[in-house]
Design a protein around this motif. Sequence first.
Motif, PDB file in Angstrom:
ATOM      1  N   GLY A 189       0.798  -1.223   0.000  1.00  0.00           N
ATOM      2  CA  GLY A 189       0.000   0.000   0.000  1.00  0.00           C
ATOM      3  C   GLY A 189       0.827   1.267   0.000  1.00  0.00           C
ATOM      4  O   GLY A 189       0.343   2.332   0.382  1.00  0.00           O
ATOM      5  N   THR A 190       2.054   1.173  -0.467  1.00  0.00           N
ATOM      6  CA  THR A 190       2.979   2.305  -0.486  1.00  0.00           C
ATOM      7  C   THR A 190       3.246   2.742  -1.930  1.00  0.00           C
ATOM      8  O   THR A 190       2.956   1.993  -2.870  1.00  0.00           O
ATOM      9  CB  THR A 190       4.308   1.904   0.188  1.00  0.00           C
ATOM     10  OG1 THR A 190       4.783   0.677  -0.404  1.00  0.00           O
ATOM     11  CG2 THR A 190       4.113   1.679   1.683  1.00  0.00           C
ATOM     12  N   TRP A 235      -0.771  -2.806   4.456  1.00  0.00           N
ATOM     13  CA  TRP A 235      -1.662  -1.697   4.789  1.00  0.00           C
ATOM     14  C   TRP A 235      -2.801  -2.109   5.711  1.00  0.00           C
ATOM     15  O   TRP A 235      -3.257  -1.298   6.527  1.00  0.00           O
ATOM     16  CB  TRP A 235      -2.192  -1.035   3.528  1.00  0.00           C
ATOM     17  CG  TRP A 235      -2.875  -1.900   2.517  1.00  0.00           C
ATOM     18  CD1 TRP A 235      -2.318  -2.460   1.413  1.00  0.00           C
ATOM     19  CD2 TRP A 235      -4.265  -2.260   2.492  1.00  0.00           C
ATOM     20  NE1 TRP A 235      -3.258  -3.156   0.697  1.00  0.00           N
ATOM     21  CE2 TRP A 235      -4.472  -3.039   1.331  1.00  0.00           C
ATOM     22  CE3 TRP A 235      -5.352  -1.987   3.313  1.00  0.00           C
ATOM     23  CZ2 TRP A 235      -5.712  -3.579   0.988  1.00  0.00           C
ATOM     24  CZ3 TRP A 235      -6.596  -2.516   2.980  1.00  0.00           C
ATOM     25  CH2 TRP A 235      -6.764  -3.296   1.838  1.00  0.00           C
ATOM     26  N   ARG A 294      -1.327  -1.932   9.159  1.00  0.00           N
ATOM     27  CA  ARG A 294      -1.191  -0.539   9.599  1.00  0.00           C
ATOM     28  C   ARG A 294      -2.549   0.054   9.986  1.00  0.00           C
ATOM     29  O   ARG A 294      -2.647   0.851  10.918  1.00  0.00           O
ATOM     30  CB  ARG A 294      -0.523   0.298   8.508  1.00  0.00           C
ATOM     31  CG  ARG A 294       0.933  -0.092   8.242  1.00  0.00           C
ATOM     32  CD  ARG A 294       1.668   0.977   7.446  1.00  0.00           C
ATOM     33  NE  ARG A 294       1.122   1.182   6.133  1.00  0.00           N
ATOM     34  CZ  ARG A 294       1.472   0.480   5.040  1.00  0.00           C
ATOM     35  NH1 ARG A 294       2.363  -0.492   5.144  1.00  0.00           N
ATOM     36  NH2 ARG A 294       0.939   0.737   3.861  1.00  0.00           N
ATOM     37  N   LEU A 319      -0.381  -8.160   3.150  1.00  0.00           N
ATOM     38  CA  LEU A 319      -1.074  -6.947   3.561  1.00  0.00           C
ATOM     39  C   LEU A 319      -1.481  -6.973   5.030  1.00  0.00           C
ATOM     40  O   LEU A 319      -1.809  -5.942   5.609  1.00  0.00           O
ATOM     41  CB  LEU A 319      -2.277  -6.671   2.663  1.00  0.00           C
ATOM     42  CG  LEU A 319      -3.572  -7.424   2.831  1.00  0.00           C
ATOM     43  CD1 LEU A 319      -4.626  -6.840   1.898  1.00  0.00           C
ATOM     44  CD2 LEU A 319      -3.408  -8.891   2.555  1.00  0.00           C
ATOM     45  N   ARG A 323      -5.925   2.458  -4.133  1.00  0.00           N
ATOM     46  CA  ARG A 323      -5.927   2.592  -2.674  1.00  0.00           C
ATOM     47  C   ARG A 323      -7.010   3.551  -2.184  1.00  0.00           C
ATOM     48  O   ARG A 323      -7.478   3.431  -1.039  1.00  0.00           O
ATOM     49  CB  ARG A 323      -4.554   3.088  -2.192  1.00  0.00           C
ATOM     50  CG  ARG A 323      -3.396   2.160  -2.543  1.00  0.00           C
ATOM     51  CD  ARG A 323      -2.060   2.791  -2.165  1.00  0.00           C
ATOM     52  NE  ARG A 323      -1.809   4.018  -2.922  1.00  0.00           N
ATOM     53  CZ  ARG A 323      -0.819   4.880  -2.631  1.00  0.00           C
ATOM     54  NH1 ARG A 323      -0.009   4.640  -1.605  1.00  0.00           N
ATOM     55  NH2 ARG A 323      -0.642   5.962  -3.373  1.00  0.00           N
ATOM     56  N   ALA A 378      -9.380   3.335   1.144  1.00  0.00           N
ATOM     57  CA  ALA A 378      -9.235   4.307   2.223  1.00  0.00           C
ATOM     58  C   ALA A 378     -10.589   4.883   2.633  1.00  0.00           C
ATOM     59  O   ALA A 378     -10.882   5.051   3.823  1.00  0.00           O
ATOM     60  CB  ALA A 378      -8.279   5.424   1.803  1.00  0.00           C
ATOM     61  N   VAL A 419      -1.554   4.648   6.811  1.00  0.00           N
ATOM     62  CA  VAL A 419      -2.063   3.433   6.184  1.00  0.00           C
ATOM     63  C   VAL A 419      -1.638   3.369   4.722  1.00  0.00           C
ATOM     64  O   VAL A 419      -1.130   2.346   4.252  1.00  0.00           O
ATOM     65  CB  VAL A 419      -3.599   3.366   6.316  1.00  0.00           C
ATOM     66  CG1 VAL A 419      -4.130   2.095   5.644  1.00  0.00           C
ATOM     67  CG2 VAL A 419      -4.016   3.394   7.787  1.00  0.00           C
ATOM     68  N   PHE A 420      -1.838   4.455   3.989  1.00  0.00           N
ATOM     69  CA  PHE A 420      -1.449   4.524   2.581  1.00  0.00           C
ATOM     70  C   PHE A 420      -0.564   5.751   2.375  1.00  0.00           C
ATOM     71  O   PHE A 420      -1.034   6.797   1.892  1.00  0.00           O
ATOM     72  CB  PHE A 420      -2.682   4.621   1.686  1.00  0.00           C
ATOM     73  CG  PHE A 420      -3.558   3.396   1.697  1.00  0.00           C
ATOM     74  CD1 PHE A 420      -3.076   2.181   1.225  1.00  0.00           C
ATOM     75  CD2 PHE A 420      -4.868   3.461   2.157  1.00  0.00           C
ATOM     76  CE1 PHE A 420      -3.883   1.054   1.216  1.00  0.00           C
ATOM     77  CE2 PHE A 420      -5.687   2.342   2.141  1.00  0.00           C
ATOM     78  CZ  PHE A 420      -5.184   1.130   1.682  1.00  0.00           C
TER      79      PHE A 420
END
Length: 390
Positions: free
Chosen positions: A132-133, A143, A146, A169, A354, A358, A376-377
């Motif tokens: 998710g980065t 993610w 996180r 994930l 993403r 979100a 998170v992202f």
Amino acid sequence: MSSVRNLSRRAFLARSALIGCSVAASPLLTPVSFAAAPWDTRLVVIVLRGGMDGLDVVQPYGAPEFAALRANLTSGVNNGALDLDGFFALNPALAPLMPLWHREELGFVHAVSTPYRDKRSHFDGQDLLEAGTPTLSGARDGWLNRMLGQLPGVEPRTAFAIGHGEMKLLEGPVAVADWAPDADLEISPQAMQLAELVMQDDPAFHAALSEAMMLTGSGGGAGRGKPHVKVAAFAAEQLRGDTRVASFSINGWDTHRQQGRNLNRALERLSDTILTLQSGLGPEAWGKTAIVAMTEFGRTVRINGTGGTDHGTGSAMVLAGGAIRGGRVLGDWPGLEEADLYDRRDLMPTGDVRAPVAWLMRGLAGLDRGSLQRVVFPGLEMADDPGILR
């Protein structure tokens, strides 16, 4: 097998007390008791591994270029696809999900992708999807993990990573539970009787043993039949209780050749999975559930020489559940003229995959926008609320 990361001493002793139980296969790494999460909605994340062809799943038959680009595939409403809104049609292999569409419990987001570009490697694409980065540099957790780290009251049983494959994930510092179908305790009836005798005066140990048998299917909890149905049935059973997050994979989306046949098989598994979740959750829990199915990248808009499609960029994501405000195909449609394509070969991504997730997290668990975009992202711009939830 079933396990929980960050194993406690008591759980270890409980596991060791089972005479004849295979240590490697023991499901007693799960906690003896669980605390309910402080929110009541459910999130199911399904990773579609292999690169799903979003153009074949949600077909833009209203685009004038589509028929020519997909001439060798039976696409469009004249070939059995199910009209959704006059422009998009659903692949007929997902016909069992049409009642959900009509109840506005099924929707799609088209022309989305991760930030991954150009190299089109399954391994890197999936790693980035689960991290998710913006890039893989320095990515050490997933993610979903996180997200859990931003919420109070999270216990290992709050989230389940389900299946035989690694679910990156959910990797990270927050403890979650694992389960795979067909776990085998390798314990004889005599050893089972001895274990029950040893544990009869310890309610916590006895509860752990009972849970172990349930997780391995001895108590009927996981269901029988196809592996993807077992996974969905187990997920639904947990989500009816204290579990609030479940994640697993469906493979088979790499359709380099004979796409019509191979994609249909994958779509049938996805349809089975969603409907098994619906029936297993029951009306009350289903009404509080959001399911999101996402893939690492899409496929080329043109058909290759073997009746398939090659690795591409933009694709579609699937949304389902009673908490979803469906009946819509969301996203900014880019067009299919050659100048509109990414690198003149792929569906142009106009949205970050993403962002819809979100917004789901914000609505389901109350996470603030700053935490979603920074933690998170990282690097995500959520833009405007697309109104995914009811």
